[in-house]
Design a protein around this motif. Structure first.
Motif, PDB file in Angstrom:
ATOM      1  N   TYR A 112     -24.464   9.447  31.729  1.00  0.00           N
ATOM      2  CA  TYR A 112     -25.446   9.528  32.801  1.00  0.00           C
ATOM      3  C   TYR A 112     -26.803   9.128  32.257  1.00  0.00           C
ATOM      4  O   TYR A 112     -27.041   9.180  31.047  1.00  0.00           O
ATOM      5  CB  TYR A 112     -25.477  10.927  33.427  1.00  0.00           C
ATOM      6  CG  TYR A 112     -25.900  12.037  32.503  1.00  0.00           C
ATOM      7  CD1 TYR A 112     -24.967  12.681  31.696  1.00  0.00           C
ATOM      8  CD2 TYR A 112     -27.219  12.460  32.449  1.00  0.00           C
ATOM      9  CE1 TYR A 112     -25.347  13.707  30.853  1.00  0.00           C
ATOM     10  CE2 TYR A 112     -27.605  13.491  31.608  1.00  0.00           C
ATOM     11  CZ  TYR A 112     -26.658  14.104  30.813  1.00  0.00           C
ATOM     12  OH  TYR A 112     -27.039  15.121  29.973  1.00  0.00           O
ATOM     13  N   SER A 113     -27.686   8.736  33.153  1.00  0.00           N
ATOM     14  CA  SER A 113     -28.963   8.203  32.684  1.00  0.00           C
ATOM     15  C   SER A 113     -30.147   9.104  33.002  1.00  0.00           C
ATOM     16  O   SER A 113     -31.208   8.954  32.381  1.00  0.00           O
ATOM     17  CB  SER A 113     -29.211   6.822  33.298  1.00  0.00           C
ATOM     18  OG  SER A 113     -29.291   6.918  34.706  1.00  0.00           O
ATOM     19  N   ASN A 114     -29.980  10.029  33.946  1.00  0.00           N
ATOM     20  CA  ASN A 114     -31.099  10.880  34.330  1.00  0.00           C
ATOM     21  C   ASN A 114     -31.126  12.133  33.464  1.00  0.00           C
ATOM     22  O   ASN A 114     -30.355  13.069  33.667  1.00  0.00           O
ATOM     23  CB  ASN A 114     -30.991  11.257  35.806  1.00  0.00           C
ATOM     24  CG  ASN A 114     -32.204  12.030  36.311  1.00  0.00           C
ATOM     25  OD1 ASN A 114     -33.118  12.334  35.551  1.00  0.00           O
ATOM     26  ND2 ASN A 114     -32.202  12.355  37.586  1.00  0.00           N
ATOM     27  N   SER A 115     -32.018  12.159  32.506  1.00  0.00           N
ATOM     28  CA  SER A 115     -32.090  13.288  31.590  1.00  0.00           C
ATOM     29  C   SER A 115     -32.529  14.585  32.286  1.00  0.00           C
ATOM     30  O   SER A 115     -32.383  15.664  31.725  1.00  0.00           O
ATOM     31  CB  SER A 115     -33.039  12.974  30.438  1.00  0.00           C
ATOM     32  OG  SER A 115     -34.317  12.632  30.937  1.00  0.00           O
ATOM     33  N   ALA A 116     -33.055  14.453  33.491  1.00  0.00           N
ATOM     34  CA  ALA A 116     -33.487  15.645  34.235  1.00  0.00           C
ATOM     35  C   ALA A 116     -32.354  16.270  35.051  1.00  0.00           C
ATOM     36  O   ALA A 116     -32.530  17.340  35.636  1.00  0.00           O
ATOM     37  CB  ALA A 116     -34.643  15.286  35.159  1.00  0.00           C
ATOM     38  N   VAL A 152     -24.808   6.980  37.032  1.00  0.00           N
ATOM     39  CA  VAL A 152     -23.739   7.659  36.312  1.00  0.00           C
ATOM     40  C   VAL A 152     -22.631   6.656  36.122  1.00  0.00           C
ATOM     41  O   VAL A 152     -22.194   6.018  37.065  1.00  0.00           O
ATOM     42  CB  VAL A 152     -23.225   8.878  37.101  1.00  0.00           C
ATOM     43  CG1 VAL A 152     -22.091   9.549  36.347  1.00  0.00           C
ATOM     44  CG2 VAL A 152     -24.357   9.854  37.333  1.00  0.00           C
ATOM     45  N   GLY A 153     -22.152   6.468  34.916  1.00  0.00           N
ATOM     46  CA  GLY A 153     -21.097   5.498  34.697  1.00  0.00           C
ATOM     47  C   GLY A 153     -20.025   6.037  33.805  1.00  0.00           C
ATOM     48  O   GLY A 153     -20.148   7.087  33.211  1.00  0.00           O
ATOM     49  N   LEU A 154     -18.934   5.364  33.711  1.00  0.00           N
ATOM     50  CA  LEU A 154     -17.806   5.773  32.907  1.00  0.00           C
ATOM     51  C   LEU A 154     -17.503   4.717  31.878  1.00  0.00           C
ATOM     52  O   LEU A 154     -17.694   3.529  32.099  1.00  0.00           O
ATOM     53  CB  LEU A 154     -16.583   6.022  33.785  1.00  0.00           C
ATOM     54  CG  LEU A 154     -16.736   7.136  34.812  1.00  0.00           C
ATOM     55  CD1 LEU A 154     -15.517   7.218  35.679  1.00  0.00           C
ATOM     56  CD2 LEU A 154     -17.002   8.466  34.136  1.00  0.00           C
ATOM     57  N   HIS A 155     -17.005   5.139  30.680  1.00  0.00           N
ATOM     58  CA  HIS A 155     -16.723   4.201  29.616  1.00  0.00           C
ATOM     59  C   HIS A 155     -15.409   3.469  29.843  1.00  0.00           C
ATOM     60  O   HIS A 155     -15.293   2.311  29.482  1.00  0.00           O
ATOM     61  CB  HIS A 155     -16.685   4.941  28.295  1.00  0.00           C
ATOM     62  CG  HIS A 155     -18.003   5.576  27.924  1.00  0.00           C
ATOM     63  ND1 HIS A 155     -19.164   4.868  27.903  1.00  0.00           N
ATOM     64  CD2 HIS A 155     -18.314   6.833  27.570  1.00  0.00           C
ATOM     65  CE1 HIS A 155     -20.148   5.680  27.538  1.00  0.00           C
ATOM     66  NE2 HIS A 155     -19.673   6.865  27.329  1.00  0.00           N
ATOM     67  N   VAL A 176     -24.793  11.898  42.763  1.00  0.00           N
ATOM     68  CA  VAL A 176     -24.650  10.501  42.362  1.00  0.00           C
ATOM     69  C   VAL A 176     -23.334  10.391  41.607  1.00  0.00           C
ATOM     70  O   VAL A 176     -23.139  11.071  40.596  1.00  0.00           O
ATOM     71  CB  VAL A 176     -25.830  10.058  41.470  1.00  0.00           C
ATOM     72  CG1 VAL A 176     -25.603   8.633  40.987  1.00  0.00           C
ATOM     73  CG2 VAL A 176     -27.139  10.173  42.237  1.00  0.00           C
ATOM     74  N   PHE A 177     -22.449   9.520  42.094  1.00  0.00           N
ATOM     75  CA  PHE A 177     -21.110   9.416  41.532  1.00  0.00           C
ATOM     76  C   PHE A 177     -20.986   8.228  40.606  1.00  0.00           C
ATOM     77  O   PHE A 177     -21.586   7.174  40.830  1.00  0.00           O
ATOM     78  CB  PHE A 177     -20.079   9.253  42.659  1.00  0.00           C
ATOM     79  CG  PHE A 177     -19.801  10.516  43.410  1.00  0.00           C
ATOM     80  CD1 PHE A 177     -20.636  10.929  44.431  1.00  0.00           C
ATOM     81  CD2 PHE A 177     -18.709  11.306  43.090  1.00  0.00           C
ATOM     82  CE1 PHE A 177     -20.393  12.107  45.122  1.00  0.00           C
ATOM     83  CE2 PHE A 177     -18.460  12.481  43.780  1.00  0.00           C
ATOM     84  CZ  PHE A 177     -19.303  12.886  44.790  1.00  0.00           C
ATOM     85  N   GLY A 178     -20.162   8.399  39.570  1.00  0.00           N
ATOM     86  CA  GLY A 178     -19.762   7.290  38.745  1.00  0.00           C
ATOM     87  C   GLY A 178     -18.710   6.459  39.448  1.00  0.00           C
ATOM     88  O   GLY A 178     -18.253   6.803  40.543  1.00  0.00           O
ATOM     89  N   THR A 179     -18.311   5.373  38.810  1.00  0.00           N
ATOM     90  CA  THR A 179     -17.352   4.458  39.435  1.00  0.00           C
ATOM     91  C   THR A 179     -15.915   4.953  39.333  1.00  0.00           C
ATOM     92  O   THR A 179     -15.050   4.463  40.030  1.00  0.00           O
ATOM     93  CB  THR A 179     -17.444   3.064  38.814  1.00  0.00           C
ATOM     94  OG1 THR A 179     -17.298   3.177  37.398  1.00  0.00           O
ATOM     95  CG2 THR A 179     -18.787   2.425  39.130  1.00  0.00           C
ATOM     96  N   GLY A 180     -15.627   5.883  38.458  1.00  0.00           N
ATOM     97  CA  GLY A 180     -14.286   6.452  38.370  1.00  0.00           C
ATOM     98  C   GLY A 180     -13.463   5.930  37.218  1.00  0.00           C
ATOM     99  O   GLY A 180     -13.624   4.791  36.777  1.00  0.00           O
ATOM    100  N   THR A 181     -12.562   6.766  36.723  1.00  0.00           N
ATOM    101  CA  THR A 181     -11.569   6.395  35.713  1.00  0.00           C
ATOM    102  C   THR A 181     -10.194   6.731  36.248  1.00  0.00           C
ATOM    103  O   THR A 181      -9.968   7.852  36.716  1.00  0.00           O
ATOM    104  CB  THR A 181     -11.788   7.158  34.394  1.00  0.00           C
ATOM    105  OG1 THR A 181     -12.985   6.715  33.788  1.00  0.00           O
ATOM    106  CG2 THR A 181     -10.631   6.924  33.430  1.00  0.00           C
TER     107      THR A 181
END
Lengths: 111, 113
Positions: free
Chosen positions: A25-29, A4-7, A100-105
């Protein structure tokens, strides 16, 4: 694998503006997503969640949008206030009760 | 209502010293419990989770261990701290398969010198 990432790492807005924080996010499920707010030195605070069978959910001044086609999640904050300044994390369910966490904004609100 | 506590709030320890961080949850029973570590300016990394007393799952190999001696108590330990163990440690809980949202404690800031 799952990720999971942030722009945008930092978003600066003026008080009263609307803020939009994005997340890919990358997991389509993945079937469940959460947004958290974390103020400096504190634990993350739950803001809003959404399940994959929805594309929009609204709370108090916040709206989460889910676009499963492009695997994109966004958090909209209406009439942003200085107290909204914090780091915002998106998270997706990544297995048995694991997130699963992104890196944050970081959101910076100027008066 | 449910509350989650962590202590200590801050800790400064020398390299090679032991560690014990404690997390307790009130107002619920048989919660899932989690330990996360957050490096400065970074996201959360899941370290351990537990679905019941004595049941611990480790997510990443490391210098740390976890234990759950009681239903609502979760402990993070180390026998010998490393510099790389510095970070913000967060405990979280949820009420099992019927609830997805995890709720976090206030965290412990660990500095290893």
């Amino acid at each position: 694998g799952e990720s999971v990432g942030l722009h945008l790492p930092t978003l600066s807005v003026q008080e009263g503006d609307n803020s939009i924080i994005n997340c890919a996010y990358s997991n389509s499920a993945s079937d469940y997503f959460i947004w958290y707010k974390q103020e400096s030195g504190k634990g993350p605070q739950f803001i809003i969640d959404i399940r994959s069978n929805m594309d929009k959910r609204q709370g108090q001044r916040v709206t989460v949008l889910l676009n499963k086609t492009v695997k994109h999640l966004s958090l909209q904050i209406a009439a942003t206030q200085p107290g909204d300044s914090a780091v915002y994390f998106c998270a997706e369910r990544g297995g048995f009760q694991k997130l699963v966490f992104g890196t944050g904004t970081r959101l910076l609100v100027s008066p | 209502s449910q509350t989650i506590h962590q202590w200590p709030a801050t800790l400064v320890q020398p390299v090679g010293s032991p560690l014990s961080l404690e997390c307790t949850v009130e107002g619920t029973s048989n919660p899932n419990l989690y330990w996360y570590r957050q490096a400065a300016g970074r996201g959360l990394q899941l370290l351990f989770y537990s679905v019941g007393i004595g049941q611990i799952s480790s997510e990443v190999p490391q210098n740390l261990s976890a234990s759950r001696p009681q239903d609502r108590q979760f402990i993070l330990s180390s026998k010998k701290l490393l510099l790389s163990d510095s970070g913000f440690y967060l405990c979280a809980w949820n009420s099992g398969p019927s609830t997805d949202t995890q709720y976090f404690g206030p965290g412990t800031r660990l500095t290893v010198l």
